[in-house]
Design a protein around this motif. Structure first.
Motif, PDB file in Angstrom:
ATOM      1  N   GLU A   1       0.827  -1.207   0.000  1.00 11.11           N
ATOM      2  CA  GLU A   1       0.000   0.000   0.000  1.00 11.11           C
ATOM      3  C   GLU A   1       0.862   1.259   0.000  1.00 11.11           C
ATOM      4  OE1 GLU A   1      -3.245  -1.245  -0.668  1.00 11.11           O
ATOM      5  OE2 GLU A   1      -4.108  -0.145   1.012  1.00 11.11           O
TER       6      GLU A   1
ATOM      7  N   ALA B   1      -1.501  -0.888  -9.758  1.00 14.95           N
ATOM      8  CA  ALA B   1      -2.661  -1.012  -8.877  1.00 14.95           C
ATOM      9  C   ALA B   1      -3.374  -2.345  -9.083  1.00 14.95           C
ATOM     10  CB  ALA B   1      -3.617   0.154  -9.111  1.00 14.95           C
TER      11      ALA B   1
ATOM     12  N   ALA C   1      -1.598  -5.089  -7.447  1.00 11.29           N
ATOM     13  CA  ALA C   1      -1.751  -5.022  -5.997  1.00 11.29           C
ATOM     14  C   ALA C   1      -3.134  -5.489  -5.557  1.00 11.29           C
ATOM     15  CB  ALA C   1      -1.508  -3.590  -5.518  1.00 11.29           C
ATOM     16  N   LEU C   2      -4.091  -5.258  -6.442  1.00 14.50           N
ATOM     17  CA  LEU C   2      -5.480  -5.548  -6.101  1.00 14.50           C
ATOM     18  C   LEU C   2      -5.782  -7.042  -6.161  1.00 14.50           C
ATOM     19  CD1 LEU C   2      -7.805  -3.617  -5.524  1.00 14.50           C
ATOM     20  CD2 LEU C   2      -8.507  -3.911  -7.882  1.00 14.50           C
TER      21      LEU C   2
ATOM     22  N   LEU D   1       2.845   1.690  -3.330  1.00 15.31           N
ATOM     23  CA  LEU D   1       1.942   2.104  -4.392  1.00 15.31           C
ATOM     24  C   LEU D   1       1.520   3.569  -4.235  1.00 15.31           C
ATOM     25  CD1 LEU D   1       0.969   0.289  -6.612  1.00 15.31           C
ATOM     26  CD2 LEU D   1      -1.163  -0.002  -5.360  1.00 15.31           C
TER      27      LEU D   1
ATOM     28  N   SER E   1      -5.724  -9.441  -3.061  1.00 18.16           N
ATOM     29  CA  SER E   1      -6.785  -9.270  -2.064  1.00 18.16           C
ATOM     30  C   SER E   1      -8.124  -9.763  -2.597  1.00 18.16           C
ATOM     31  CB  SER E   1      -6.862  -7.826  -1.558  1.00 18.16           C
ATOM     32  OG  SER E   1      -7.058  -6.926  -2.587  1.00 18.16           O
ATOM     33  N   ILE E   2      -8.362  -9.599  -3.900  1.00 20.89           N
ATOM     34  CA  ILE E   2      -9.626 -10.108  -4.447  1.00 20.89           C
ATOM     35  C   ILE E   2      -9.646 -11.635  -4.419  1.00 20.89           C
ATOM     36  CG2 ILE E   2     -11.014 -10.314  -6.553  1.00 20.89           C
ATOM     37  CD1 ILE E   2     -10.616  -7.486  -7.105  1.00 20.89           C
TER      38      ILE E   2
END
Lengths: 290, 301
Positions: free
Chosen positions: A240, A261, A264-265, A243, A268-269
């Protein structure tokens, strides 16, 4: 949320025409709304694969016409993104282990043992749950600094070793779902206290401990302010933080920003998709306090 | 509850103390002491480095009351918090009612998941997605305005518009939590209440107004307070969204946590920042007190 109870206005199999139309309208409204909720994330992932020209087009395409991996490869070459993901993962795993362990032990003792002061201890732990981390993070930072742990995993971890809600959750579960008779019977059979805890109580707590593990993991995976002040070198950033600084430090290159992004996403998804039930239960039970 | 170790044997007691010890030590070191230290530091003037740390009583607080930057941060944070509240609670309630009504729809899982996902995904990438939407030159929002013949707006560079953007982003995130808690609330309302009302000829809307809302009052209050508390600590969202023209993160929309961090790490005024933290604490405690008070009254009634 497995049990779906019927609401009074629920149309069953024998719904009238009017009710069916109403239900259809509600479905359409909800579907449109849900798509709107997801759209920013969908665009983010899609933009990651677009060429600079396509990024400027209107209306924005959802599936890139000439998908390119260039944004992703250049981001991986320019930033230690994988290192940041590794840092965050290690931080989240260690924090989860610490929180699950302390919550399991303390929740059990506070739920099943009666001795002078037990209510005071529980009350104080619960009271700190209300106080936001931001209120006391500066003294905590000074402590980490004195220990020489800035820019380190251990420095990060110090802020995330315990979770008051975790102790509360386990204690409530222990009181409600683990019968005293079971523990007493084991005692009469001559089992030691630690044997009872490890062999009888912990296996019974598997459900709430799983929920808690998911909550704890997400909490540190998405932490921002604390990692922001503890880490100051590129190598020590969490995802976090890395980024956030990447996006302010660079001139606007939308493709590469989106690529970073999106990368990075995704973890978590994916993690959420796997742990959906546990996570939803955890959040729901956090709202169900007496 | 029965006294499990009422006949308490020494072995059980020793186990309990030894088992609690690690957690108690951690709590003391990383919670209790830092909290007390915040309260103590707020009464001192200290520049982070100097050995000298003069006691100045309430001077920090006196200065805060006239500090334009702090007051701006407090005002912005309050506006954002109540803005998020004003969107999240009514919208969350309506959505939860609709989803609850359609629990047997084959899309029910999709509804819950897609509204909830923004609440759990990493915050910074999600904020970056919105930053693109609001972007003055490239963003789809301005292009959309253009279709309706409206002039493009400098969403993230105008102080007022930037606050609106922050409120939109935070509401988008907070909505999933509110809907989930409301759904649990709806499921806990006894069905007999609705059945009785239907027999008396009440419409769906009347049922919602006279049964659902009163039954959900404690849940409404809980969600409101949690939303407000979360918004008072907001930082990452403004850090990403509201850069000023020089690209300095978060300056455009000054919020409490940003002001606190600037005072301690840029201006080296740790005591002063601690005083701000105490004010943040006071706000949160006041909100919690309101919540407890209303719950108690409800319990007595």
């Amino acid at each position: 949320m497995s049990d779906r109870s019927l609401s009074a206005t629920e149309a069953g199999p024998r719904a009238t025409a009017g009710e069916r139309i109403l239900n259809g309208v509600i479905d359409v409204i909800l579907i449109i709304f849900c798509i709107l909720m997801l759209l920013p994330l969908v665009f983010l992932v899609s933009n990651a694969f677009k060429s600079p020209q396509e990024l400027l087009q209107w209306p924005p395409t959802i599936i890139p016409r000439d998908a390119t991996l260039e944004n992703i490869t250049s981001v991986l070459a320019e930033t230690p993104l994988l290192r940041w993901i590794g840092n965050t993962f290690l931080f989240a795993v260690l924090s989860t282990i610490a929180i699950v362990t302390t919550s399991a032990v303390s929740g059990y003792v506070l739920g099943k043992f009666r001795f002078p002061g037990v209510h005071i201890i529980f009350g104080m732990i619960l009271a700190t749950a209300i106080i936001p981390f931001e209120v006391y993070m500066i003294p905590l930072y000074l402590g980490v600094q004195q220990l020489g742990l800035l820019n380190s995993l251990w420095g990060l971890l110090i802020g995330y070793l315990v979770m008051s809600f975790g102790i509360f959750l386990i204690r409530q579960y222990v009181i409600a779902s683990i019968p005293d008779e079971l523990i007493e019977a084991a005692r009469i059979d001559g089992a030691s206290e630690s044997w009872i805890f490890l062999r009888i109580v912990v296996p019974l707590m598997r459900g709430p401990l799983g929920t808690l593990a998911v909550l704890a993991f997400f909490q540190s995976w998405t932490a921002f302010t604390w990692p922001m002040i503890i880490t100051a070198t590129k190598e020590s950033y969490t995802l976090e933080v890395g980024l956030a600084l990447f996006q302010t430090g660079f001139t606007v290159d939308l493709g590469r920003l989106s690529a970073a992004a999106a990368l990075a996403l995704l973890p978590s998804i994916l993690f959420f998709a796997f742990m959906r039930r546990n996570f939803v239960q955890g959040v729901a039970s956090s709202g169900l306090k007496e | 509850m029965r006294e499990l170790v009422g006949t308490w044997n020494r072995k059980g007691f020793t186990f309990a103390i030894l088992a609690l010890l690690p957690a108690l030590i951690i709590y003391t070191l990383v919670r209790f002491i830092p909290i007390i230290e915040t309260l103590r530091l707020s009464l001192f003037q200290w520049n982070l480095i100097s050995r000298r740390k003069p006691f100045i009583g309430l001077d920090n607080f006196r200065e805060l009351v006239t500090d334009a930057l702090f007051l701006e941060a407090l005002r912005n944070t309050t506006i954002i918090a109540f803005g998020v509240l004003a969107i999240t609670v009514p919208l969350g309630l309506v959505l939860a009612a609709l989803i609850h009504h359609r629990t047997r729809s084959r899309f029910a899982g999709f509804y819950e998941t897609s509204i909830f996902i923004p609440h759990v995904v990493s915050l910074v990438p999600a904020a970056m997605a919105w930053k693109w939407i609001f972007d003055a030159r490239l963003g789809p929002l301005n292009t959309l305005l253009g279709f309706f013949g409206l002039p493009p707006q400098a969403w993230l560079f105008d102080p007022v518009l930037a606050i609106i953007c922050v409120i939109v982003l935070c509401s988008w995130q907070a909505l999933g939590y509110a809907v989930l808690i409301f759904l649990v609330g709806f499921k806990n309302i006894p069905q007999s209440l609705y059945e009785a009302a239907r027999l008396d000829g009440a419409s769906a809307l009347q049922c919602f107004r006279h049964i659902s809302i009163p039954q959900l009052k404690p849940v409404l209050l809980y969600v409101s307070v949690i939303t407000l508390i979360a918004a008072f600590n907001i930082y990452a969202q403004v850090f990403v969204l509201a850069s000023d023209s020089q690209g300095a993160p978060g300056r455009l929309v000054r919020v409490l946590v940003l002001d606190m961090l600037e005072n301690s790490f840029r201006n080296y005024r740790v005591g002063y920042a601690a005083a701000e933290a105490v004010i943040l604490l006071a706000i949160v405690l006041a909100l919690t007190a309101i919540q407890f008070r209303v719950f108690r009254e409800k319990g007595r009634a």
